[in-house]
Design a protein around this motif. Sequence first.
Motif, short mmCIF file in Angstrom:
data_model
loop_
_atom_site.label_atom_id
_atom_site.label_comp_id
_atom_site.label_asym_id
_atom_site.label_seq_id
_atom_site.Cartn_x
_atom_site.Cartn_y
_atom_site.Cartn_z
N UNK A 101 9.21 12.32 -6.68
CA UNK A 101 9.13 10.97 -6.13
C UNK A 101 8.01 10.17 -6.78
N UNK A 102 8.15 8.85 -6.68
CA UNK A 102 7.08 7.91 -7.04
C UNK A 102 6.88 7.00 -5.83
N UNK A 103 5.68 6.97 -5.30
CA UNK A 103 5.36 6.17 -4.12
C UNK A 103 4.50 5.00 -4.53
N UNK A 104 4.86 3.78 -4.08
CA UNK A 104 4.13 2.59 -4.51
C UNK A 104 4.09 1.55 -3.39
N UNK A 105 3.26 0.56 -3.60
CA UNK A 105 3.17 -0.59 -2.70
C UNK A 105 3.71 -1.81 -3.43
#
Length: 439
Positions: free
Chosen positions: A53-57
């Motif tokens: 996964x890649x988690x971002x805002x």
Amino acid sequence: MRVKTPNLGKVYLNLCPGWCLTHNNAHHDNGRIVIGWCPCSFHVNILSMSSQFIHCEVKPTQGGKGFFCTFVYGFNEISSRGALWDGIREIAKKVEGGWVLMGDFNDLSSVDDRIGSTVRVAEIRPMMDCLNECGLTDVKASGKYFTWTNKQEGTARVFSRIDRVIANSIWLDSFDQAAVTFLPEGDFDHTPVVLRVYEVPLIKRPFKFCMWCYYSSMMDAVKEAWRQPVQGCHMYQVVEKLKRVKGVLRTLKKQGFGEAERDLIQATEEFTMIQDKLHENPGNIECIEQERIVRGKVQRAKKCVQAMLQQQAKLNWLKCGDENTRIFYQAIKARRRQNRIHAIHNEQGESVETHEKVSTAFLEYNKNLFTGKEQQQVVLSTLIERGKSITEEHKRIIMCPVTKEDVRRVMFSIPDDKAPGADGFNSCFYKKCWEIVGD
């Protein structure tokens, strides 16, 4: 998107020039996730990433609501996906705000998510447990239900629902016009997924009689509107008087009459103030009488709010009560999201998405359905004779004159929470105002 490291340069040059891109190739040799965004539209801050996964805002550059977004590509092996669920749980502990996750989870959350191969409970439990613990649910979706196929022939073909878009309640409330579309897969084994937030159409809400029956001023307004004479047949008189009542109630609502929640807050504050005075002077007869009067106002206001919420939520099995208010609101929001139709295929097979085109598609379909050619085929009398038919006694009952008591008995047998008619009035209105409108 899955791209191997040697091909990243081609992606940067040929796919969406001018966009910003990032990937998680540093966490996996074969390359698994690539995400891109237009820097003129969004600011994207990468917070964490792993091999799955890649988690971002995400924040819009033109203002608006920001949110957290996690792009997922789960491993094929069940044992390897354990790290994915642990990572999502860790993110859930830190997220404060709207959060949406999307991608290929390579896992199932229901036994109905795959056909062509057996689904065991042990197989769906890891994802179900993770979603429940993190408070994540599916965003409303349309299009293809199964998002992956193995492209095999005959009985070897398997369909699975492993791609999805899920979000927490904060994100769903913030973007309640959002909808997911799963497009046809074509030559690929996965269906493309499009998440879109539709514009809120400005439409006039139809009249709906709800909680006004708990107000005494409503009875006076109905009586005043109903007693004005109308010329015409009985049915015409009823319709015209209902129109007048509708106009009077709408006027009362504009004056603040319909603000049930506001009335409850004001009555509760007044009730608290009087009780505080009563504690300071327990023997004050005037305060005791005021407490009794205001208690009645609070109880009536609570009934109005609960009646309104119950009708909107359509939860007939749930009784009104203070402890149920949150359930009502959650059910109302879920029902509204589910009932919205943002896109549909018209009779020509074209996909339409605007509010006007969707409405036109429904109107055209029903117009063609109900105004088409009449059935020319003759119904055989032998078929009619085989079934049940009405007797002479039935005919006599049907032809009997309808009395006022018959109308009253039928009307009072309809529960108050049943859906109103096309004019917006439900059975509750006629029951409460029977002494006025019954004749």
